[in-house]
Scaffold this motif. Structure first.
Motif, mmCIF file in Angstrom:
data_model
loop_
_atom_site.group_PDB
_atom_site.id
_atom_site.type_symbol
_atom_site.label_atom_id
_atom_site.label_comp_id
_atom_site.label_asym_id
_atom_site.label_seq_id
_atom_site.Cartn_x
_atom_site.Cartn_y
_atom_site.Cartn_z
ATOM 1 N N ALA A 126 0.821 -1.292 0.005
ATOM 2 C CA ALA A 126 0.048 -0.013 0.035
ATOM 3 C C ALA A 126 0.870 1.384 0.149
ATOM 4 O O ALA A 126 1.799 1.560 0.818
ATOM 5 C CB ALA A 126 -0.977 -0.099 1.110
ATOM 6 N N GLY A 127 0.555 2.156 -1.138
ATOM 7 C CA GLY A 127 1.027 3.526 -0.805
ATOM 8 C C GLY A 127 2.480 3.482 -1.895
ATOM 9 O O GLY A 127 3.315 4.482 -2.080
ATOM 10 N N ALA A 128 2.873 2.199 -2.399
ATOM 11 C CA ALA A 128 4.016 1.985 -3.312
ATOM 12 C C ALA A 128 4.031 2.758 -4.596
ATOM 13 O O ALA A 128 2.995 2.619 -5.034
ATOM 14 C CB ALA A 128 4.651 0.685 -3.325
ATOM 15 N N GLU A 129 5.009 3.445 -5.025
ATOM 16 C CA GLU A 129 5.080 3.979 -6.647
ATOM 17 C C GLU A 129 4.861 2.878 -7.548
ATOM 18 O O GLU A 129 6.175 1.997 -7.236
ATOM 19 C CB GLU A 129 5.619 5.186 -6.458
ATOM 20 N N ILE A 130 4.414 2.887 -8.292
ATOM 21 C CA ILE A 130 4.608 1.985 -9.693
ATOM 22 C C ILE A 130 5.418 2.435 -10.592
ATOM 23 O O ILE A 130 6.325 1.846 -11.164
ATOM 24 C CB ILE A 130 3.069 1.347 -10.124
ATOM 25 N N TYR A 131 4.982 4.027 -10.920
ATOM 26 C CA TYR A 131 5.900 4.705 -11.994
ATOM 27 C C TYR A 131 5.500 6.203 -11.554
ATOM 28 O O TYR A 131 4.449 6.567 -10.798
ATOM 29 C CB TYR A 131 5.523 4.339 -13.514
ATOM 30 N N ALA A 132 6.453 6.985 -11.896
ATOM 31 C CA ALA A 132 6.316 8.370 -11.492
ATOM 32 C C ALA A 132 6.128 9.309 -12.640
ATOM 33 O O ALA A 132 6.570 9.068 -13.874
ATOM 34 C CB ALA A 132 7.510 8.769 -10.655
ATOM 35 N N GLN A 133 5.563 10.426 -12.477
ATOM 36 C CA GLN A 133 5.423 11.649 -13.735
ATOM 37 C C GLN A 133 6.808 11.784 -14.178
ATOM 38 O O GLN A 133 7.683 12.057 -13.154
ATOM 39 C CB GLN A 133 4.639 12.651 -13.032
ATOM 40 N N GLY A 134 6.808 11.882 -15.409
ATOM 41 C CA GLY A 134 8.163 12.159 -16.004
ATOM 42 C C GLY A 134 9.110 11.186 -16.408
ATOM 43 O O GLY A 134 9.922 11.132 -17.033
ATOM 44 N N GLU A 135 8.754 9.961 -15.681
ATOM 45 C CA GLU A 135 9.453 8.680 -16.114
ATOM 46 C C GLU A 135 9.104 8.377 -17.581
ATOM 47 O O GLU A 135 8.205 8.419 -18.176
ATOM 48 C CB GLU A 135 9.081 7.502 -15.323
ATOM 49 N N LYS A 136 10.102 7.579 -18.012
ATOM 50 C CA LYS A 136 9.933 6.937 -19.630
ATOM 51 C C LYS A 136 8.933 5.897 -19.403
ATOM 52 O O LYS A 136 8.790 4.962 -18.512
ATOM 53 C CB LYS A 136 11.106 6.208 -19.939
ATOM 54 N N ALA A 137 7.849 6.296 -20.302
ATOM 55 C CA ALA A 137 6.740 5.265 -20.844
ATOM 56 C C ALA A 137 7.204 4.054 -21.797
ATOM 57 O O ALA A 137 8.360 4.201 -22.231
ATOM 58 C CB ALA A 137 5.597 5.886 -20.972
ATOM 59 N N GLY A 138 6.242 3.092 -21.959
ATOM 60 C CA GLY A 138 6.631 2.391 -23.000
ATOM 61 C C GLY A 138 6.106 0.649 -22.695
ATOM 62 O O GLY A 138 6.226 0.010 -23.558
ATOM 63 N N ALA A 139 5.645 0.735 -21.347
ATOM 64 C CA ALA A 139 4.812 -0.598 -20.996
ATOM 65 C C ALA A 139 3.346 -0.412 -20.518
ATOM 66 O O ALA A 139 3.133 0.824 -20.318
ATOM 67 C CB ALA A 139 5.701 -1.054 -19.759
ATOM 68 N N LEU A 140 2.695 -1.452 -20.624
ATOM 69 C CA LEU A 140 1.393 -1.371 -20.211
ATOM 70 C C LEU A 140 1.286 -2.088 -18.815
ATOM 71 O O LEU A 140 1.955 -3.157 -18.752
ATOM 72 C CB LEU A 140 0.302 -2.034 -21.053
ATOM 73 N N TYR A 141 0.263 -2.108 -17.904
ATOM 74 C CA TYR A 141 0.315 -2.471 -16.601
ATOM 75 C C TYR A 141 -0.968 -3.029 -16.331
ATOM 76 O O TYR A 141 -1.805 -2.126 -16.648
ATOM 77 C CB TYR A 141 0.804 -1.485 -15.581
#
Length: 213
Positions: free
Chosen positions: A35-50
């Protein structure tokens, strides 16, 4: 009318309903996020689907004044992380203990046809969210939200709310006090039953629908 906007999103039959299996590359094992863990952040490189295997995810952005605006919630079985370019424009964070599977397309593969359903679903949900935020009445916003969550869980009478009252407020543009007050009022009117902090039972669905319209 919100009853129309909150209906299950249907895609044309010629489009894949679930894009994940259409990726040729192997999926990674399920990753666990407390709970509360970051999966990805704003500004990070995209390219995957979750894809959410279990638990729930909130998508949000921090405003200039430090306030948080939640733009979406994703429940088990739903896919997120689609971006129009190569950068994430929002944060993704686990609401509770959450399992996420990551799908990456092989390099150089044209996935436009597979990604179109995600784009359409994302656009529809964004439009629904704008309709909810456009309501000035707090009861209308909360009622519309409860209807949405019920529809996304198969229209069940008992609705699980993995997010906190604070999360709901940040999604609806309301304070946590207002959200709690509205839920209590709906309970007193016999529209819902508060089973726990994270679970409600809809007793008068037609009334709730009318309130959310």
């Amino acid at each position: 009318m919100y009853a129309q906007a909150s209906a299950k999103i249907e895609l044309p039959s010629y489009l894949p309903q679930n894009p994940a299996p259409f990726f040729e590359g192997p999926a990674t094992p399920v990753s666990f996020f407390p709970a509360g863990a970051e999966i990805y952040a704003q500004g990070e490189k995209a390219g995957a689907l979750y894809q959410v295997e279990f638990g729930a995810v909130r998508i949000y952005r921090l405003l200039a004044d430090g306030r948080r605006q939640i733009s979406a919630f994703h429940l088990a079985g739903e896919t997120f992380g689609f971006e129009s370019d190569a950068t994430h424009h929002f944060f993704a964070e686990a609401i509770n203990a959450t399992g996420v599977r990551v799908f990456r397309a092989p390099s150089g593969t044209d996935m436009s046809r597979q990604l179109l359903p995600l784009a359409l679903k994302g656009l529809t949900r964004a439009q629904e969210h704008l309709l909810v935020l456009g309501r000035q009445n707090a009861i209308e916003r909360v009622a519309a939200f409860l209807v949405e969550m019920s529809e996304r869980q198969g229209g069940l009478q008992q609705v699980e709310l993995p997010m906190s009252r604070n999360d709901i407020g940040d999604y609806l543009g309301l304070t946590i006090e207002t959200v709690s007050r509205v839920l209590t009022r709906l309970k007193e009117k016999g529209v819902i039953r508060l089973l726990s902090l994270r679970s409600i039972e809809i007793l008068k669905r037609d009334t709730l629908l009318a309130m959310g319209e």
